[in-house]
Design a protein around this motif. Structure first.
Motif, mmCIF file in Angstrom:
data_model
loop_
_atom_site.group_PDB
_atom_site.id
_atom_site.type_symbol
_atom_site.label_atom_id
_atom_site.label_comp_id
_atom_site.label_asym_id
_atom_site.label_seq_id
_atom_site.Cartn_x
_atom_site.Cartn_y
_atom_site.Cartn_z
ATOM 1 N N LEU A 57 32.879 26.067 30.429
ATOM 2 C CA LEU A 57 33.062 24.714 29.652
ATOM 3 C C LEU A 57 32.926 24.913 28.194
ATOM 4 N N PHE A 58 31.856 26.034 27.838
ATOM 5 C CA PHE A 58 31.445 26.284 26.496
ATOM 6 C C PHE A 58 31.848 27.710 25.989
ATOM 7 N N GLY A 59 32.551 28.424 26.616
ATOM 8 C CA GLY A 59 32.828 29.720 26.185
ATOM 9 C C GLY A 59 34.190 30.093 26.737
ATOM 10 N N VAL A 60 34.309 31.390 27.423
ATOM 11 C CA VAL A 60 35.243 32.059 27.961
ATOM 12 C C VAL A 60 35.013 32.459 29.297
ATOM 13 N N GLY A 61 34.278 31.797 30.037
ATOM 14 C CA GLY A 61 33.886 31.994 31.500
ATOM 15 C C GLY A 61 35.117 32.469 32.293
ATOM 16 N N GLU A 62 36.255 31.670 32.117
ATOM 17 C CA GLU A 62 37.190 31.965 33.100
ATOM 18 C C GLU A 62 37.818 33.311 32.870
ATOM 19 N N LEU A 63 38.240 33.707 31.674
ATOM 20 C CA LEU A 63 38.399 35.076 31.185
ATOM 21 C C LEU A 63 37.498 36.261 31.653
ATOM 22 N N VAL A 64 36.254 36.003 31.671
ATOM 23 C CA VAL A 64 35.279 36.947 31.995
ATOM 24 C C VAL A 64 35.225 36.978 33.473
ATOM 25 N N TYR A 65 35.572 35.825 34.277
ATOM 26 C CA TYR A 65 35.536 35.590 35.697
ATOM 27 C C TYR A 65 36.892 36.856 36.057
ATOM 28 N N LEU A 66 37.892 36.377 35.654
ATOM 29 C CA LEU A 66 39.236 37.164 36.017
ATOM 30 C C LEU A 66 39.130 38.868 35.832
ATOM 31 N N VAL A 67 38.472 38.969 34.532
ATOM 32 C CA VAL A 67 38.118 40.522 34.266
ATOM 33 C C VAL A 67 37.070 41.135 35.513
ATOM 34 N N ALA A 68 36.044 40.138 35.724
ATOM 35 C CA ALA A 68 35.235 40.797 36.650
ATOM 36 C C ALA A 68 35.957 40.961 38.211
ATOM 37 N N TRP A 69 36.742 40.000 38.581
ATOM 38 C CA TRP A 69 37.575 39.952 39.780
ATOM 39 C C TRP A 69 38.205 41.359 39.856
ATOM 40 N N VAL A 70 39.021 41.797 38.621
ATOM 41 C CA VAL A 70 39.696 43.062 38.602
ATOM 42 C C VAL A 70 38.790 44.276 38.747
ATOM 43 N N VAL A 71 37.714 44.182 38.054
ATOM 44 C CA VAL A 71 36.760 45.445 37.766
ATOM 45 C C VAL A 71 35.905 45.618 39.079
ATOM 46 N N ILE A 72 35.391 44.529 39.710
ATOM 47 C CA ILE A 72 34.407 44.806 40.479
ATOM 48 C C ILE A 72 35.013 45.067 41.926
ATOM 49 N N PRO A 73 34.753 46.056 42.446
ATOM 50 C CA PRO A 73 35.553 46.544 43.785
ATOM 51 C C PRO A 73 35.039 45.632 44.827
ATOM 52 N N LYS A 74 35.893 45.413 45.991
ATOM 53 C CA LYS A 74 35.645 44.844 47.191
ATOM 54 C C LYS A 74 34.729 45.549 47.891
ATOM 55 N N ALA A 75 33.853 44.933 48.731
ATOM 56 C CA ALA A 75 32.894 45.855 49.805
ATOM 57 C C ALA A 75 33.684 46.329 50.798
ATOM 58 N N PRO A 76 33.564 47.519 51.515
ATOM 59 C CA PRO A 76 34.243 48.093 52.405
ATOM 60 C C PRO A 76 34.142 47.427 53.616
#
Length: 60
Positions: free
Chosen positions: A41-60
């Motif tokens: 709401l007050f920043g760029v949270g959506e963009l950070v979330y999308l980047v983290a979604w791509v960067v953080i690997p899924k657990a095996p």
């Protein structure tokens, strides 16, 4: 505190980014989700979330 940063396969709402960050840093998953909503709401949270979604690997 968990030693690695991975998106869990269970206990996630959308992509598991908040769950991964909460588990890694020993915080409440609910608190992390509220923080992302406020950051969105007050920043760029959506963009950070999308980047983290791509960067953080899924657990095996």
């Amino acid at each position: 505190m968990a030693s690695t940063l991975v998106r869990p396969r269970s206990g996630r709402v959308i992509a598991g980014v908040c769950a991964a960050l909460a588990d890694r840093f020993g915080l409440s998953r609910g608190l992390m989700r509220v923080a992302f909503v406020l950051f969105g709401l007050f920043g760029v949270g959506e963009l950070v979330y999308l980047v983290a979604w791509v960067v953080i690997p899924k657990a095996p």
